[in-house]
Write an enzyme that holds these catalytic residues in place. Sequence first.
Site, mmCIF file in Angstrom:
data_model
loop_
_atom_site.group_PDB
_atom_site.id
_atom_site.type_symbol
_atom_site.label_atom_id
_atom_site.label_comp_id
_atom_site.label_asym_id
_atom_site.label_seq_id
_atom_site.Cartn_x
_atom_site.Cartn_y
_atom_site.Cartn_z
ATOM 1 N N GLY A 248 0.703 -1.403 -0.004
ATOM 2 C CA GLY A 248 0.052 -0.064 -0.047
ATOM 3 C C GLY A 248 0.840 1.251 -0.108
ATOM 4 N N PRO A 291 4.425 -5.080 -1.851
ATOM 5 C CA PRO A 291 4.381 -3.980 -2.745
ATOM 6 C C PRO A 291 3.819 -4.338 -4.159
ATOM 7 C CG PRO A 291 6.574 -4.661 -2.522
ATOM 8 C CD PRO A 291 6.036 -5.596 -1.652
ATOM 9 N N TYR A 334 -12.459 5.388 -9.165
ATOM 10 C CA TYR A 334 -11.775 6.099 -8.126
ATOM 11 C C TYR A 334 -11.606 7.543 -8.020
ATOM 12 C CZ TYR A 334 -10.077 1.161 -7.119
ATOM 13 O OH TYR A 334 -9.877 0.041 -6.841
ATOM 14 N N CYS A 361 -18.165 4.875 -24.858
ATOM 15 C CA CYS A 361 -19.483 5.522 -24.960
ATOM 16 C C CYS A 361 -20.123 5.651 -23.454
ATOM 17 C CB CYS A 361 -20.290 4.559 -25.804
ATOM 18 S SG CYS A 361 -21.989 5.424 -26.270
ATOM 19 N N TYR A 390 -2.656 -1.318 -11.901
ATOM 20 C CA TYR A 390 -4.176 -1.526 -11.977
ATOM 21 C C TYR A 390 -4.608 -0.804 -13.312
ATOM 22 C CZ TYR A 390 -3.445 -2.704 -7.314
ATOM 23 O OH TYR A 390 -2.845 -3.349 -5.983
#
Length: 434
Positions: A248, A291, A334, A361, A390
């Site tokens: 994190g 990590p 996010y 779209c 990600y």
Amino acid sequence: MSEQGEQQVNEQGHLVIDGADTVALVKKYQTPLVVYDVTAIRQQIRRFKKVFEANHVKYAVSYASKAFATIAMFQLVNQEGAHIDVVSGGELYTAIKAGFPLEKVSFHGNNKSLAELEMAVSHHIGVIVVDNFHEIALLNQVLEAQDETINVLLRLTPGVSAHTHEYDQTGQEDSKFGFDIRSGQAEQALQMVLQNPRMHMQGIHAHIGSQIFEVEGFVLAAEKLVDLAADWQQKFHYEPEVLNVGGGFGIKYTEADDPIAPEAFVDAIVKAVQTRTAEHQLKMPAIWIEPGRSIVGPAGYNLYTIGSRKDVPGLRPYVTVDGGMGDNIRPALYQAEYEAILANKATEQPQETVRIAGKYCESGDILIQKQALPQSQPGDILAMKATGAYGYAMASNYNRNPRPAVVFVEQGNAKLVVQRESYEDLVHLDRSFV
């Protein structure tokens, strides 16, 4: 090569990634294109390892493969002598296909299936990170059926909330992950594992969240885990061999972000564990970290070709690229923020502030809300920075768009490690109705 945040430009004014001209990469591989700076990945893994070695503690750097999991990535991690953690049968299968040493694999997840546990046990992976009581029973069933034993870590929720997006918080008590400490769940789980001869209780695990900039939460969680270990030593004569503090560690996405170096988090954690174990007169456990983002995030770039433009008086222009939420859903999911440059005009000064829109779209398919750029034209190459975590991992075929190719670059040498999907790939699982 790449230090985090460093930007290289060649004599043609083109952005360079680890010695490779981005314009040349686009010419060869087309866009959208995901490019990884391999040197940067190697350097960050080595920085993590150096911290542990300087502190003279046993350790494992376990790459959190959910950030980006491919055969080539696992092979690179193996070259650097690190571990990996997986969260699905698919990630485990990828590790197997990569030839990754399975004794260096740990398996996470809050709802591992029977088939996934069977796969993990039959391939003799290093450790299962047990998340709940259902899983203890399910794992026992698999171990008995296969007449096997396995190492286990208990995932705990230490009651520490990270200062981050609420979807990224996993260490607080009200979480779908892990055994709660305060309610006594963790202690109950410990007793169940200790009493099971097929499970070796290797240690304890906690992960407090993602994209964290403050070290205090990590230190507090580490101290709580050591305090718990001292309590369990008194009650059950059990001391963990491994204390896994998760990952994190925050990275720099935009100029507004000001994270400390990822390895500084680790140094603070190690020193906190050393101090606390000495106070409790416990044996110093091995410290594991997981990590993901901090290894691959800064090393990744998404390259796009600019197409259409929409100008409305009094509003920021929309500059549209040939990718979007299908290859990077984080801004829509996010409200994640990124920065970009024109890769083919990397030395030119900004002349306007625009919105970078995707081609999907959806009105919410905006990759960057405010980006200062030189005057752009259709055909210019836009490079979004720090997209290595990600992005491709969460990519989809929404609107029936193929997922991009992925290229690894090291010291000027480019290698295609994930082929671009074709239209035929999009339909190869479809079956006719008539």
